[in-house]
Design a protein around this motif. Structure first.
Motif, short mmCIF file in Angstrom:
data_model
loop_
_atom_site.label_atom_id
_atom_site.label_comp_id
_atom_site.label_asym_id
_atom_site.label_seq_id
_atom_site.Cartn_x
_atom_site.Cartn_y
_atom_site.Cartn_z
N UNK A 1 -67.12 39.93 -2.91
CA UNK A 1 -67.53 38.68 -2.25
C UNK A 1 -68.31 37.75 -3.19
N UNK A 2 -69.17 38.33 -4.04
CA UNK A 2 -69.94 37.50 -4.96
C UNK A 2 -69.06 36.80 -5.97
N UNK B 1 -73.51 42.79 3.64
CA UNK B 1 -72.93 41.69 2.87
C UNK B 1 -72.94 40.40 3.70
N UNK B 2 -72.60 40.51 5.00
CA UNK B 2 -72.63 39.32 5.87
C UNK B 2 -74.04 38.74 5.95
N UNK C 1 -71.33 22.64 -1.22
CA UNK C 1 -71.49 24.05 -1.58
C UNK C 1 -71.78 24.90 -0.35
N UNK C 2 -72.53 24.35 0.60
CA UNK C 2 -72.77 25.08 1.86
C UNK C 2 -71.45 25.27 2.60
N UNK C 3 -70.60 24.26 2.62
CA UNK C 3 -69.29 24.39 3.27
C UNK C 3 -68.44 25.47 2.61
N UNK C 4 -68.49 25.54 1.27
CA UNK C 4 -67.76 26.59 0.54
C UNK C 4 -68.31 27.96 0.93
N UNK C 5 -69.63 28.09 1.04
CA UNK C 5 -70.23 29.38 1.39
C UNK C 5 -69.90 29.79 2.83
N UNK D 1 -64.27 34.27 5.69
CA UNK D 1 -63.26 35.13 5.08
C UNK D 1 -63.71 36.59 5.10
N UNK D 2 -64.98 36.84 4.75
CA UNK D 2 -65.49 38.22 4.73
C UNK D 2 -65.57 38.78 6.15
#
Length: 446
Positions: A182-183, A376-377, A418-422, A428-429
């Motif tokens: 995920x990272x 991870x979440x 960047x928040x939207x990408x995260x 996805x996870x």
């Protein structure tokens, strides 16, 4: 008074203490101690004693000072600076190349330290002045450094995941491996966003001129070798662990000793730097141990009250919520708390409630995998909360380290894409748990 009301009183009192600016371990541990003595008299004194003994016997906790020491060595001896010089020469010809190099720098810094503060400090002091000097858009580069530094709590060796492992009683090694894919996926998504945007808007990240990137082939390869030294240190630490030749603690000791040896070989170590690294390591390690001790005591009182079972009954039986809806509500609560609390405080506050509840939810996977996946979440959600106005942790760190020409408005405006990408990475996870579980299942299944 009912047990539910006692639990609610404890939780609200703790939140009130934190809002008044008290230290995290003092607020949480103090409320736990007062509640234990009020409920069970002098017998309540056994709770903090038991928590302290549990903490001292937790062998994997020895990894904490080792990795923090390694990170300070690499930072204070300027070995991390060589990484940026390497990216500067090799990626300068691309539009947005230095911003992409900054993300890669942050990934490697995360793999050396495990704290987002370290990535923010290095990015703001090394990368930010260079990017601004080369006419990169100040809003974009501010967002790049904040987003990249947030990877420090997800990419191993993540200190936050060590804390989660202690509270959730989950294996640290599996949690670290679960954070790798995920990272790296999130870092790749940042890079794709930067490359795509700079392709269509070249003025946001102009390529370096021929004069700026002019270096002989020999100089390029020298910088490449110097920049790869941190990767060699990381490999000497992780390869024996992944192959089962060493334990996690032994691998952390190898990493710390390799970093120390590399600093001596490069002739960058002095008594002043060594003492500074040891003092900082001791301070950070003690801070985390006090917080873990307070969290264990608070969790023990909550367990004794049966508060966890009451909350489980409320969500699943009385309200009739589905497991996935409960999970989504948990993540939303992290986002809300992240606007005024840091990752450690959030975890300590809600872990005694959320972790046992998550383990009981029917999510179609074994309880052990659920706890690894949820770790991870939680970490990804914390990363998002770090960058969410009005009180995101990273926003104020950036304000403290940024030059005067970058305003608070620039900092707030820089983080939206960047928040939207995260958030996309989090979805996805959540939708595909194997993104997190594939690597630990493969390594520990051997």
């Amino acid at each position: 008074m009912s047990y539910e009301m006692i639990a609610l009183l404890m939780f609200s009192s703790m939140m009130l203490m934190l809002l008044t600016g008290q230290r995290v371990f003092g607020a949480i541990g103090g409320i736990a101690a007062i509640a234990a003595l009020a409920l069970w008299g002098t017998g309540g004194g056994d709770i903090p004693f038991s928590a302290a003994m549990k903490l001292m016997k937790w062998y994997p906790l020895l990894t904490l000072p080792m990795f923090i020491f390694m990170g300070y060595i690499l930072s204070e001896t300027k070995i991390a600076d060589d990484l940026y010089k390497m990216f500067h020469v090799w990626m300068g010809p691309l539009n947005g190349g230095l911003a992409i190099g900054t993300i890669l720098l942050m990934v490697l810094i995360s793999a050396m330290n495990g704290l987002s503060v370290a990535g923010m400090a290095i990015g703001a002091t090394i990368a930010l002045p260079e990017l601004l000097k080369r006419k990169y858009d100040k809003r974009m580069v501010t967002g790049v450094i904040q987003a990249g530094s947030s990877l420090g709590i997800l990419v191993p060796p993540s200190v936050v995941l060590v804390l989660y492992a202690m509270i959730a009683r989950a294996p640290v090694g599996q949690l670290w491996l679960a954070g790798v894919v995920p990272g790296l996926m999130m870092a790749a998504m940042f890079i794709v966003y930067i490359a795509t945007r700079c392709k269509f808007q070249p003025h946001l990240g102009p390529a370096l001129t021929q004069e700026e990137r002019d270096a002989s082939q020999g100089e390029k390869y020298r910088l490449l070798l110097a920049g790869l030294l941190p990767l060699v240190i990381f490999a000497t630490m992780m390869v024996p662990f992944v192959n089962g030749w060493t334990s996690l603690v032994e691998s952390s000791a190898i990493g710390a000793m390799t970093a120390l040896l590399a600093a001596f070989v490069r002739r960058r170590m002095s008594w002043h730097i060594l003492i500074l690294c040891m003092k900082n390591t001791l301070g950070i390690s003690c801070m985390f141990m006090w917080i873990i001790l307070a969290a264990l005591g608070f969790g023990a009182v909550f367990d004794g009250l049966g508060a966890v079972k009451a909350i489980e009954s409320l969500f699943t039986e009385q309200l009739g919520l589905s497991p996935w809806l409960i999970l989504i509500l948990m993540q939303l609560s992290f986002l809300v708390m992240g606007t005024f609390l840091d990752d450690t405080a959030m975890l300590v506050i809600v872990a005694p409630l959320y972790v046992p509840l998550v383990a009981t939810l029917d999510l179609g996977m074994p309880a052990g995998d659920v706890l690894i996946w949820y770790g991870v979440l939680y970490t990804i959600t914390t990363q998002i909360a770090y960058m969410t106005p009005p009180f995101g942790y990273n926003l104020f760190l950036m304000r403290a380290m940024a030059p005067p020409e970058i305003s608070m408005r620039d900092i707030y405006g820089s983080i939206t894409p960047f928040v939207l990408v995260m958030i996309l990475a989090l979805v996805l996870v959540m939708a595909f748990p194997q993104i997190a579980l594939w690597l630990p299942d493969m390594i520990y299944g051997k």
